[in-house]
Design an enzyme around this catalytic site. Sequence first.
Site, PDB file in Angstrom:
ATOM      1  N   SER A 242      22.316   9.591  22.779  1.00 30.79           N
ATOM      2  CA  SER A 242      20.986   9.772  22.180  1.00 30.79           C
ATOM      3  C   SER A 242      21.082   9.559  20.672  1.00 30.79           C
ATOM      4  CB  SER A 242      20.468  11.181  22.465  1.00 30.79           C
ATOM      5  OG  SER A 242      21.210  12.123  21.695  1.00 30.79           O
ATOM      6  N   LYS A 243      19.936   9.740  19.995  1.00 30.14           N
ATOM      7  CA  LYS A 243      19.897   9.492  18.546  1.00 30.14           C
ATOM      8  C   LYS A 243      20.902  10.354  17.792  1.00 30.14           C
ATOM      9  CE  LYS A 243      15.327   7.563  17.948  1.00 30.14           C
ATOM     10  NZ  LYS A 243      14.118   7.908  18.660  1.00 30.14           N
ATOM     11  N   ARG A 244      21.244  11.504  18.365  1.00 29.63           N
ATOM     12  CA  ARG A 244      22.215  12.392  17.703  1.00 29.63           C
ATOM     13  C   ARG A 244      23.563  11.700  17.500  1.00 29.63           C
ATOM     14  NH1 ARG A 244      24.198  15.818  20.698  1.00 29.63           N
ATOM     15  NH2 ARG A 244      23.324  15.118  22.655  1.00 29.63           N
TER      16      ARG A 244
END
Length: 467
Positions: A242-244
């Site tokens: 994910s964006k993390r």
Amino acid sequence: MSQAPVVTRFAPSPTGFLHIGGARTALFNWLYARGRGGKFLLRIEDTDRVRSTPEATQAILDGLTWLGLDWDGEPVSQAARAARHAEVARTLLDRGHAYKCFATQDEIEAFREAARAEGRSTLYQSPWRDADSASHPDAPYVIRLKTPTTGSTVIRDVVQGDVTIGNDQLDDMVLLRSDGSPVYMLAVVVDDHDMGVTHVIRGDDHLNNAARQMGIYGAMGWDIPVWAHIPLIHGPDGKKLSKRHGALGVEEYQRMGYLPEAMRNYLARLGWSHGDEEFFTTAQALEWFDITGIKKAPARFDFKKLDNLSGRHIAVAADAEILHTLLQYLAATGAAPLTDAQKSSLMRAMYCLKDRAKTMPELLEKAHFILGSRPFSQDAQAEKVLDTVSRGILKQLTPHLQNASWSRDGLEAAVQSFAEAHDLKLGKIAQPLRAALAGRMVSPSVFDMMTLIGRDETIARIEDATA
């Protein structure tokens, strides 16, 4: 009997950038088709008219182009084929494999609430499934597929193995909404059939869809493609990417300065392997790749491995290929383009820049000495190295360089004899010399730099730094 040629497809939704997971799916489809002399098709699944944008479509095309994944023919727009999808729904209705359902949303919700209260399945069972057409009201309706109510559906999957789903777990899915628009699940099957797709290689988040889609294939009497549902990519922490976890869109990797060949190598290794091979060319991947080699477990994205592979690919890449990638990188990041003189200088220096540069920014950092012009301003590290003692050493060295034979060997010999005469370690000379010539401490060997920029420029830069 000769086998039908392989046809694969990549079918992204244009609601954002080309995600790295989508890029890997596209690569697997491309490798499988191209490695067998087959076709790799592109379909833009733009049926979500609210979220689909032309910009997102262009970002997908740009991402695939940068990765070097060429497709056959024009990209197919799913939305443009809505009339054909609806036609198939009507055919299924005419053949008795589908039915008109007049249930309202309120009635469906009431059914589900009662089912929940009684602890039974909330899968909607329409009272219109076997109703006589004479009893049909003059009211809006959806068209639903008649799914078998007994037995089971077996998805024969090359990656996941045989997956059995009881038909009592499948509802009579809607094919055509009450406004006459086809649903995504129908559109996918019709498009794959009409495009002649023989192998559907996609994320395993679509695995359950396969069982429902097989109902349409069966009812239409169409050949079911070979399924290969590949596991999703996870981040280094084992959670879904994910964006993390940092950069996600393919264009981000271009802006970070990776070589497309390295991205292809790294993405191919995410969830697929050929023995213990880590580093390989695209030609080798085309020869080796097979869907039977895809692992069931999710792969973990690892920037260190990507960096390592990128460095190895840069080291062996043709100079012209690196220059091409570098120019693309500068354009993608909005940096000033290189002049013809700078390009020519880069090509001359490439032999000593490729070594140990993992990305385009690292290569540019090393190339600063040949791309920049006098006077070179020193960065903080270089300034620290150019203290009073070091400046004194460079001043003493200058006449020796003026008289040296201007070749790599000649320069090494001159600096070596100067070091011995002054009882100095080579580093005590090389470090301030690097700072004077490049203005920074990341650069090729000082002897390569001097050879490339020539005697006059070398002396001038040393004089600038010691002034």
